[in-house]
Design a protein around this motif. Structure first.
Motif, PDB file in Angstrom:
ATOM      1  N   UNK A   1       0.837  -1.207   0.000  1.00  0.00           N
ATOM      2  CA  UNK A   1       0.000   0.000   0.000  1.00  0.00           C
ATOM      3  C   UNK A   1       0.868   1.253   0.000  1.00  0.00           C
ATOM      4  N   UNK A   2       1.816   1.321   0.927  1.00  0.00           N
ATOM      5  CA  UNK A   2       2.637   2.526   1.062  1.00  0.00           C
ATOM      6  C   UNK A   2       3.860   2.518   0.157  1.00  0.00           C
ATOM      7  N   UNK A   3       4.249   1.321  -0.370  1.00  0.00           N
ATOM      8  CA  UNK A   3       5.436   1.161  -1.208  1.00  0.00           C
ATOM      9  C   UNK A   3       6.718   1.508  -0.442  1.00  0.00           C
ATOM     10  N   UNK A   4       6.692   1.332   0.863  1.00  0.00           N
ATOM     11  CA  UNK A   4       7.883   1.548   1.685  1.00  0.00           C
ATOM     12  C   UNK A   4       8.621   0.211   1.789  1.00  0.00           C
ATOM     13  N   UNK A   5       9.921   0.235   1.475  1.00  0.00           N
ATOM     14  CA  UNK A   5      10.717  -0.980   1.384  1.00  0.00           C
ATOM     15  C   UNK A   5      11.905  -0.935   2.343  1.00  0.00           C
ATOM     16  N   UNK A   6      12.299  -2.094   2.825  1.00  0.00           N
ATOM     17  CA  UNK A   6      13.533  -2.247   3.586  1.00  0.00           C
ATOM     18  C   UNK A   6      14.130  -3.609   3.261  1.00  0.00           C
ATOM     19  N   UNK A   7      15.420  -3.748   3.489  1.00  0.00           N
ATOM     20  CA  UNK A   7      16.060  -5.039   3.219  1.00  0.00           C
ATOM     21  C   UNK A   7      17.108  -5.319   4.289  1.00  0.00           C
ATOM     22  N   UNK A   8      17.466  -6.593   4.410  1.00  0.00           N
ATOM     23  CA  UNK A   8      18.467  -6.957   5.403  1.00  0.00           C
ATOM     24  C   UNK A   8      19.203  -8.233   5.014  1.00  0.00           C
ATOM     25  N   UNK A   9      20.263  -8.497   5.775  1.00  0.00           N
ATOM     26  CA  UNK A   9      21.100  -9.675   5.571  1.00  0.00           C
ATOM     27  C   UNK A   9      21.379 -10.304   6.935  1.00  0.00           C
ATOM     28  N   UNK A  10      21.321 -11.632   6.988  1.00  0.00           N
ATOM     29  CA  UNK A  10      21.580 -12.339   8.243  1.00  0.00           C
ATOM     30  C   UNK A  10      22.497 -13.525   7.994  1.00  0.00           C
ATOM     31  N   UNK A  11      23.096 -14.025   9.068  1.00  0.00           N
ATOM     32  CA  UNK A  11      23.797 -15.298   9.024  1.00  0.00           C
ATOM     33  C   UNK A  11      22.737 -16.387   8.837  1.00  0.00           C
ATOM     34  N   UNK A  12      22.878 -17.212   7.816  1.00  0.00           N
ATOM     35  CA  UNK A  12      21.847 -18.200   7.495  1.00  0.00           C
ATOM     36  C   UNK A  12      21.565 -19.150   8.648  1.00  0.00           C
ATOM     37  N   UNK A  13      22.605 -19.542   9.366  1.00  0.00           N
ATOM     38  CA  UNK A  13      22.428 -20.552  10.420  1.00  0.00           C
ATOM     39  C   UNK A  13      21.961 -19.958  11.736  1.00  0.00           C
ATOM     40  N   UNK A  14      22.556 -18.837  12.143  1.00  0.00           N
ATOM     41  CA  UNK A  14      22.251 -18.266  13.463  1.00  0.00           C
ATOM     42  C   UNK A  14      21.187 -17.174  13.404  1.00  0.00           C
ATOM     43  N   UNK A  15      20.916 -16.646  12.205  1.00  0.00           N
ATOM     44  CA  UNK A  15      19.984 -15.532  11.990  1.00  0.00           C
ATOM     45  C   UNK A  15      20.482 -14.220  12.599  1.00  0.00           C
ATOM     46  N   UNK A  16      21.776 -14.162  12.913  1.00  0.00           N
ATOM     47  CA  UNK A  16      22.351 -12.902  13.399  1.00  0.00           C
ATOM     48  C   UNK A  16      22.309 -11.879  12.273  1.00  0.00           C
ATOM     49  N   UNK A  17      21.748 -10.704  12.572  1.00  0.00           N
ATOM     50  CA  UNK A  17      21.622  -9.674  11.542  1.00  0.00           C
ATOM     51  C   UNK A  17      22.983  -9.059  11.236  1.00  0.00           C
ATOM     52  N   UNK A  18      23.304  -8.988   9.946  1.00  0.00           N
ATOM     53  CA  UNK A  18      24.583  -8.441   9.491  1.00  0.00           C
ATOM     54  C   UNK A  18      24.426  -6.999   9.021  1.00  0.00           C
TER      55      UNK A  18
END
Length: 211
Positions: free
Chosen positions: A92-109
């Motif tokens: 609806x708002x077209x507001x976007x964000x993106x992220x990257x994590x460690x695949x195994x631990x899900x720690x945000x990079x």
């Protein structure tokens, strides 16, 4: 005006060979573990490269080896260590964000956004290129997982193809897209970019959990 005809060598796929259609070539490599393929401008070049074999061709053309991407989603489980990227965009708002994590631990990079006037595909593309640039800076060859075939294709072609129009509001997004394209043109990398197998593995670890 139709695009220039290309020929496609599949060294490792469902049925290795030389193809004059991308759609047919794609059938040989999509979902095939460690698929090895490359496009050529002429049939003669393609036939010669196929006859040389993958290793033989890249012994003769070592600079180009890093242009080959291995896209696989048939592994029994994700490869570790690795990283995963994802994007979220409010329809609806077209507001976007993106992220990257460690695949195994899900720690945000890393986590970027929110950005107005964008799309999910734009976010997925920027996330992959951001990850590639970060890993190159670190001297790392870790695999990158993405659940977007569209974004993977944009990276492979070194060009985004969005229906989103530039506006004053999303100028920063289009600046990021141009810089991402420039980075892809000016850099090589050997990190495998792998399609996340959502039906088998569940949601990608970088998912924002908003579905």
């Amino acid at each position: 005006m139709p695009g220039k005809k290309k020929y496609y060598v599949v060294w490792n796929g469902v049925e290795p060979g030389v193809y004059d259609s991308w759609n047919v070539c794609k059938l040989q490599i999509e979902g095939y573990q460690n698929a090895k393929y490359k496009s050529f401008e002429t049939e003669e070049e393609a036939l010669r490269a196929f006859a040389q074999g993958y290793e033989g061709y890249y012994r003769e053309h070592p600079v180009q080896k890093k242009e080959v991407r291995f896209i696989s989603s048939n592994d029994p489980q994700p490869v570790y260590p690795s990283i995963a990227v994802d994007a979220a965009c409010n329809m609806v708002t077209k507001v976007m964000e993106y992220r990257c994590v460690d695949t195994q631990t899900k720690r945000e990079i890393f986590h970027r956004g929110p950005f107005p006037g964008a799309s999910n595909n734009i976010g997925e593309f920027l996330a992959i290129v951001h990850a590639l640039a970060l890993l190159k800076q670190q001297g790392s060859k870790l695999p990158i997982y993405s659940d977007s075939m569209t974004a993977i294709a944009w990276v492979r072609n070194k060009k985004y193809k969005t229906i989103v129009l530039p506006t004053e509001e999303n100028a920063v997004v289009f600046d990021m897209l141009e810089r991402a394209e420039k980075w892809l043109r000016e850099n090589t990398f050997s990190n495998p970019i792998i399609k996340w197998n959502t039906p088998v593995w569940g949601e990608i670890p970088a998912d924002f959990g908003r579905k």
